[in-house]
Design a protein around this motif. Sequence first.
Motif, PDB file in Angstrom:
ATOM      1  N   TYR A 116       0.902  -1.044  -0.050  1.00 58.48           N
ATOM      2  CA  TYR A 116       0.242  -0.475   0.158  1.00 58.48           C
ATOM      3  C   TYR A 116       1.421   1.180  -0.359  1.00 58.48           C
ATOM      4  O   TYR A 116       0.472   2.043  -0.414  1.00 58.48           O
ATOM      5  CB  TYR A 116      -1.311  -0.078   1.239  1.00 58.48           C
ATOM      6  CG  TYR A 116      -1.508   0.863   1.272  1.00 58.48           C
ATOM      7  CD1 TYR A 116      -3.148   1.204   0.401  1.00 58.48           C
ATOM      8  CD2 TYR A 116      -1.436   2.210   1.560  1.00 58.48           C
ATOM      9  CE1 TYR A 116      -4.124   2.099   0.774  1.00 58.48           C
ATOM     10  CE2 TYR A 116      -2.342   3.131   2.291  1.00 58.48           C
ATOM     11  CZ  TYR A 116      -3.934   3.155   1.152  1.00 58.48           C
ATOM     12  OH  TYR A 116      -4.302   4.112   1.948  1.00 58.48           O
ATOM     13  N   TYR A 117       1.775   1.095   0.341  1.00 62.76           N
ATOM     14  CA  TYR A 117       2.338   2.617   1.091  1.00 62.76           C
ATOM     15  C   TYR A 117       3.729   2.456   0.303  1.00 62.76           C
ATOM     16  O   TYR A 117       4.614   3.416  -0.842  1.00 62.76           O
ATOM     17  CB  TYR A 117       3.332   2.438   2.217  1.00 62.76           C
ATOM     18  CG  TYR A 117       2.351   2.780   3.577  1.00 62.76           C
ATOM     19  CD1 TYR A 117       1.986   3.933   3.617  1.00 62.76           C
ATOM     20  CD2 TYR A 117       2.231   2.182   4.151  1.00 62.76           C
ATOM     21  CE1 TYR A 117       0.789   4.393   4.113  1.00 62.76           C
ATOM     22  CE2 TYR A 117       1.046   2.410   5.066  1.00 62.76           C
ATOM     23  CZ  TYR A 117       0.638   3.753   5.627  1.00 62.76           C
ATOM     24  OH  TYR A 117      -0.007   3.693   6.297  1.00 62.76           O
ATOM     25  N   ILE A 151       3.654   1.439  -3.195  1.00 57.98           N
ATOM     26  CA  ILE A 151       3.379   1.921  -4.542  1.00 57.98           C
ATOM     27  C   ILE A 151       3.733   3.261  -4.719  1.00 57.98           C
ATOM     28  O   ILE A 151       3.242   4.446  -5.696  1.00 57.98           O
ATOM     29  CB  ILE A 151       1.805   1.589  -4.389  1.00 57.98           C
ATOM     30  CG1 ILE A 151       1.336  -0.437  -4.607  1.00 57.98           C
ATOM     31  CG2 ILE A 151       0.762   2.029  -5.464  1.00 57.98           C
ATOM     32  CD1 ILE A 151       0.251  -0.648  -4.714  1.00 57.98           C
ATOM     33  N   GLN A 152       2.850   3.862  -3.738  1.00 62.99           N
ATOM     34  CA  GLN A 152       2.903   5.524  -3.333  1.00 62.99           C
ATOM     35  C   GLN A 152       4.161   6.020  -3.677  1.00 62.99           C
ATOM     36  O   GLN A 152       4.746   6.691  -4.042  1.00 62.99           O
ATOM     37  CB  GLN A 152       1.579   6.187  -2.285  1.00 62.99           C
ATOM     38  CG  GLN A 152       0.492   5.534  -2.271  1.00 62.99           C
ATOM     39  CD  GLN A 152      -0.549   5.167  -0.648  1.00 62.99           C
ATOM     40  OE1 GLN A 152      -0.603   6.944  -0.488  1.00 62.99           O
ATOM     41  NE2 GLN A 152      -0.740   4.936  -0.909  1.00 62.99           N
ATOM     42  N   ILE A 153       5.269   5.159  -2.903  1.00 61.77           N
ATOM     43  CA  ILE A 153       6.446   6.052  -2.508  1.00 61.77           C
ATOM     44  C   ILE A 153       7.249   5.704  -4.084  1.00 61.77           C
ATOM     45  O   ILE A 153       8.267   6.999  -4.516  1.00 61.77           O
ATOM     46  CB  ILE A 153       7.018   5.602  -1.268  1.00 61.77           C
ATOM     47  CG1 ILE A 153       6.200   6.246  -0.176  1.00 61.77           C
ATOM     48  CG2 ILE A 153       8.562   5.767  -1.258  1.00 61.77           C
ATOM     49  CD1 ILE A 153       6.804   5.243   1.005  1.00 61.77           C
ATOM     50  N   HIS A 159       8.719   5.109  -7.702  1.00 58.05           N
ATOM     51  CA  HIS A 159       8.183   6.068  -9.038  1.00 58.05           C
ATOM     52  C   HIS A 159       8.236   4.645  -9.709  1.00 58.05           C
ATOM     53  O   HIS A 159       8.895   3.431  -9.552  1.00 58.05           O
ATOM     54  CB  HIS A 159       9.113   6.894  -9.135  1.00 58.05           C
ATOM     55  CG  HIS A 159       8.555   7.646 -10.286  1.00 58.05           C
ATOM     56  ND1 HIS A 159       8.528   7.162 -11.615  1.00 58.05           N
ATOM     57  CD2 HIS A 159       7.737   9.373 -10.378  1.00 58.05           C
ATOM     58  CE1 HIS A 159       7.823   8.092 -12.251  1.00 58.05           C
ATOM     59  NE2 HIS A 159       7.292   8.848 -11.596  1.00 58.05           N
ATOM     60  N   GLN A 211       2.006  -1.918 -10.633  1.00 58.99           N
ATOM     61  CA  GLN A 211       2.387  -0.520 -11.627  1.00 58.99           C
ATOM     62  C   GLN A 211       2.366  -1.522 -13.306  1.00 58.99           C
ATOM     63  O   GLN A 211       2.701  -0.854 -13.487  1.00 58.99           O
ATOM     64  CB  GLN A 211       3.574  -0.497 -10.970  1.00 58.99           C
ATOM     65  CG  GLN A 211       3.603   0.531  -9.227  1.00 58.99           C
ATOM     66  CD  GLN A 211       5.354   1.142  -9.240  1.00 58.99           C
ATOM     67  OE1 GLN A 211       5.975   0.716  -9.693  1.00 58.99           O
ATOM     68  NE2 GLN A 211       5.128   1.811  -8.291  1.00 58.99           N
ATOM     69  N   THR A 234      -1.750   6.185 -13.166  1.00 59.74           N
ATOM     70  CA  THR A 234      -3.228   6.514 -11.449  1.00 59.74           C
ATOM     71  C   THR A 234      -3.818   5.822 -11.362  1.00 59.74           C
ATOM     72  O   THR A 234      -4.312   5.089 -10.199  1.00 59.74           O
ATOM     73  CB  THR A 234      -2.743   8.078 -12.104  1.00 59.74           C
ATOM     74  OG1 THR A 234      -1.202   8.495 -12.506  1.00 59.74           O
ATOM     75  CG2 THR A 234      -2.680   8.329 -10.352  1.00 59.74           C
ATOM     76  N   ILE A 278      -3.874   2.383 -10.175  1.00 55.76           N
ATOM     77  CA  ILE A 278      -3.055   2.040  -9.124  1.00 55.76           C
ATOM     78  C   ILE A 278      -3.975   2.486  -8.106  1.00 55.76           C
ATOM     79  O   ILE A 278      -3.918   2.358  -6.645  1.00 55.76           O
ATOM     80  CB  ILE A 278      -1.578   2.847  -8.883  1.00 55.76           C
ATOM     81  CG1 ILE A 278      -0.740   2.500  -9.745  1.00 55.76           C
ATOM     82  CG2 ILE A 278      -0.931   2.623  -7.669  1.00 55.76           C
ATOM     83  CD1 ILE A 278       0.550   3.452 -10.154  1.00 55.76           C
ATOM     84  N   ALA A 279      -4.727   3.508  -8.431  1.00 51.48           N
ATOM     85  CA  ALA A 279      -5.541   4.176  -6.730  1.00 51.48           C
ATOM     86  C   ALA A 279      -6.843   3.242  -7.048  1.00 51.48           C
ATOM     87  O   ALA A 279      -6.955   2.365  -5.588  1.00 51.48           O
ATOM     88  CB  ALA A 279      -6.406   5.252  -7.139  1.00 51.48           C
ATOM     89  N   THR A 320      -4.993   0.451  -3.979  1.00 49.04           N
ATOM     90  CA  THR A 320      -4.682   0.630  -3.168  1.00 49.04           C
ATOM     91  C   THR A 320      -6.046   0.793  -2.926  1.00 49.04           C
ATOM     92  O   THR A 320      -5.977   0.386  -1.716  1.00 49.04           O
ATOM     93  CB  THR A 320      -4.334   1.908  -3.535  1.00 49.04           C
ATOM     94  OG1 THR A 320      -4.814   2.525  -4.103  1.00 49.04           O
ATOM     95  CG2 THR A 320      -2.713   2.522  -3.482  1.00 49.04           C
ATOM     96  N   THR A 321      -6.905   1.073  -3.430  1.00 48.31           N
ATOM     97  CA  THR A 321      -8.784   0.729  -2.984  1.00 48.31           C
ATOM     98  C   THR A 321      -9.603   0.162  -2.337  1.00 48.31           C
ATOM     99  O   THR A 321      -9.263  -0.190  -1.238  1.00 48.31           O
ATOM    100  CB  THR A 321      -9.450   1.651  -3.299  1.00 48.31           C
ATOM    101  OG1 THR A 321      -9.032   3.471  -3.629  1.00 48.31           O
ATOM    102  CG2 THR A 321     -11.411   1.450  -3.067  1.00 48.31           C
TER     103      THR A 321
END
Length: 506
Positions: A138-139, A141-143, A145, A185, A258, A261-262, A265-266
Amino acid sequence: MRYYLAFALYIIYTKRVYFGNIKRQSEIKKQNNMKPEKKIPSPFVSLLPILFLVGMLFATIHTFGSDALSGGSQVSLLTTTSLCIFIGMAFYHIPWKDYEQAITNNIAGVATAIIVLLIIGALSGAWMISGVVPTLIYYGIQIIHPDFFLTSTCVICALVSVMTGSSWTTIATIGIALLGIGKAQGFEEGWIAGAIISGAYFGDKISPLSDTTILASSVTDTPLFSHIRYMMITTVPSLLITLVIFTVMGLTCETSSTEQIAEFTTALSAKFNITLWLLAVPVATGILIARKVPAIITLFLSTLLAGVFALVFQPDLLLEISGEEKIFKGIMTTFYANTNLQTDNGMLTELIATRGMTGMMNTIWLILCAMCFGGAMTAGGMLGSITSFFVRFMKSTASMVASTVGSGLFLNLATADQYISIILTGKMFSETYRAKGYESRLLSRTTEDAVTVTSPLIPWNTCGMTQATILGVPTMTYLPYCFFNLISPLMSIFIAAIGYKIVRKR
């Protein structure tokens, strides 16, 4: 009278000694006649089981596909083992007890690895269901690139593996999390697994905590840190080339949008209770590793801690797994059996499925069969016959290193175990290197370049089977993308060819 008595006793004593010596000599001669000189199979005869095994595995994989590990490959190995034993007993008079002892020793040598494998199965399930891996994904994916994901994956696995000294532990923990991030990704699983394995085996190769590093240095009588420093000459350039390839691929690869990916994560946050508290599990595991707690104890405690966190943070999932509103059954099932949680995202549903200890049984079965094959080849003298063939080509430094690399790779193929291959390669060439005036660290480095890093590239090798099982990616799928593992043996030969930092005593 006393003189006559003394003379008679002397005659009796001499007679006993004389005839006793004759009797002993007769017994020794009889024993020698009963033990005929052991014949060694020729390299051609010794290659027959290898060719037969390759043919059997090709037919098995072609017929069963991904289900080959469910029994077909194991039967192929046992059938080839029986061929080795038949050739040795029928044509070279090698007794059955020699084969039995060699096979028993081989299996005893991998007993610890089998225990580790079982615990890793439980750990993988516990880390997933407790939410540890989903939180990392979860974290992450957001960190991380997407453009530098493959490079970051390789570097992260390299650092973790250096600290742990274990490629298996690295791949089973952070590797699984990175595989999930990469899939989210949009990267192909072969590329992701290649980056994970490349980094993990870099650390496994140079870490002073690594069992293969310690084994290679000890077998060749090379001081550990001297061995590690000398390996840097070939290992660092191999990793740099690997990172360049992954960077170029990351910049040119089309990744997920994006929105995708969103969505991923959801779906994660909807299924799991995502919280930073769950990161306490990998932190605690890292502390145990830093304090050099034995691997089995570390993995076991990490599994138990993840189980406790599952009870605290994911009780609903445990009830869903049990199917009977019994939370104890849910946690036990997580440790040893398959779990299949359903989500609104197909990729996520596939990713969070676990196999527990049960998922490792086919791999353990295959390892045992592979050890039987390696023992039969060793007891029959076939391994010694084939590897002696490589010694003939040792004319220059480059040819000596190339012969060692070729022998190590062959032993990985034949024995299906990196530990056996390291021992046999080191023992077989140590006297030759010494006689030709080369330092022992050249042999220890070449052994690791040839054996340690190529072991996960062989489908029936213990490492190849294990990594394919843990990641859920077939060996032949990730093999083309394990650039560090492919480059290292070639780099070893190249450095030897240019003679850099190679000292030869005259």
